[in-house]
Design an enzyme around this catalytic site. Structure first.
Site: not given
Ligand code: GDP
Length: 318
Positions: A14, A138, A167, A270
């Site tokens: 990974g 999880y 992240n 969001d």
């Molecule tokens: P989180 O940190 O668990 O909410 O996971 P994500 O990494 O999936 O999303 C983080 C933020 O990025 C959220 O506010 C989403 O709406 C925004 N976001 C914007 N564009 C994207 C996209 O293409 N993919 C994902 N996964 N999130 C997006």
């Protein structure tokens, strides 16, 4: 670390495994370690885990392996996410103890924190409430890796610790477009938008804030933790620097030199507005650690993705 110290890395193919494997590029990694993946052993199976430990006889283990997925996979396969993760952790930590592994560094994730945690997140808040309903199997399974490590440390006096990165992004991430995390998805989407002369569609308002850490930095901090971190309480690996999704989009757009339109699709969720973490503990140990700037990390990740487009992981894992 020398070969004699025999380090075994689970989940070795990974993104974090990759950053450790390529230590000769990144400076502080552990390219001499043995990297195993789910193609080599099914870690849910006790006998396979025992066979793996009998073969490699490691002194140290970096335990990255987990069944991971986005919100959809977590929802569709709730039971599998619980079973697979609890079995993987239970087997790996117990087998480590049985063969006399001195140190295990297990990877947790910030999504294990209580849904209604008080911000900023600190190491002492992990178990203070229920995790978010979208990924509780999880999250609970991962929380148990912390419990198991603490218990083994207490009873067997072994150095089994856990780290909690925010992240992570970087080369060799999973760039699938359906169910990935924001950074790899936006990099992939922007790549396609530029190539096909189409709009870049971003989910949500762009207002939420997130903390990103470059996989190379996680690799270095893991190597540090392997040598130096021995508290029973986990340690958060974080820059504690928030960036809005809108600013993230700007960086990716300029990284690709994309001139097209950016559309914020507010029909898409969001998610949480922010979930800041407190990296004071890490800073106490490593006050001078220099995190890679997000500008540089994104640039390197984009370059890697473009160069490795064919081979990059883009499929959904179930
Ligand atoms: P989180 O940190 O668990 O909410 O996971 P994500 O990494 O999936 O999303 C983080 C933020 O990025 C959220 O506010 C989403 O709406 C925004 N976001 C914007 N564009 C994207 C996209 O293409 N993919 C994902 N996964 N999130 C997006």
């Amino acid at each position: 670390m020398s070969k004699e110290e025999k380090i075994l890395v689970t989940g070795g193919t990974g993104m974090v495994g990759y950053s450790l494997r390529w230590g000769h590029i990144y400076g502080n990694g552990i390219p001499d370690a043995t990297f195993v993946s789910s193609r080599d052993y099914d870690l849910r199976e006790k006998q396979q885990v025992e066979a793996m430990f009998a073969k490699y006889k490691p002194k140290h283990v970096i335990h990255l392996a987990a069944r991971v997925g986005g919100v959809k996979a977590n929802t569709d396969y709730v039971a599998d996410f619980y079973y697979d993760n609890i079995m993987i952790n239970t087997n790996v930590i117990e087998a480590s103890r049985r063969v006399g592994v001195e140190k295990v560094v297990s990877f947790l994730s910030t999504c294990i924190f209580p849904d209604d945690a008080e911000y900023p997140l600190t190491e002492s808040k992990i178990h203070l409430g229920e995790p978010h309903s979208s990924n509780y199997p999880y999250a609970y399974a991962k929380r148990m890796a912390d419990i198991q490590s603490r218990a083994y440390k207490e009873q067997y006096d072994v150095d089994y610790v856990s780290v909690i990165p925010t992240n992570i992004y970087g080369p060799n991430d999973n760039f699938n477009l359906e169910n990935g995390h924001v950074m790899p998805m936006l990099i992939h989407k922007c790549y396609l938008a530029k190539k096909n002369n189409t709009d870049l569609k971003v989910w949500g308002t762009g207002k939420p804030l997130r903390e990103f850490i470059y996989s190379k930095d996680v690799g270095e901090l893991t190597t540090w933790a392997l040598k130096n971190y021995d508290e029973s309480e986990p340690i958060i690996l974080s820059t504690s620097h928030e960036i809005s999704i809108r600013d993230l989009v700007d960086l990716i757009v300029s990284g690709f030199n994309y001139k097209g339109k950016v559309i914020f699709d507010t029909d898409k969720p969001d998610g949480q507005y922010r979930k800041p973490s407190d990296n004071s503990k890490l800073r106490k140990y490593l006050p001078d650690f220099e995190f890679t700037s997000i500008e540089q990390g994104i640039q390197e990740t984009i370059e890697w993705f473009v160069e490795n487009y064919e081979g990059a992981r883009k499929w959904e894992k179930h």
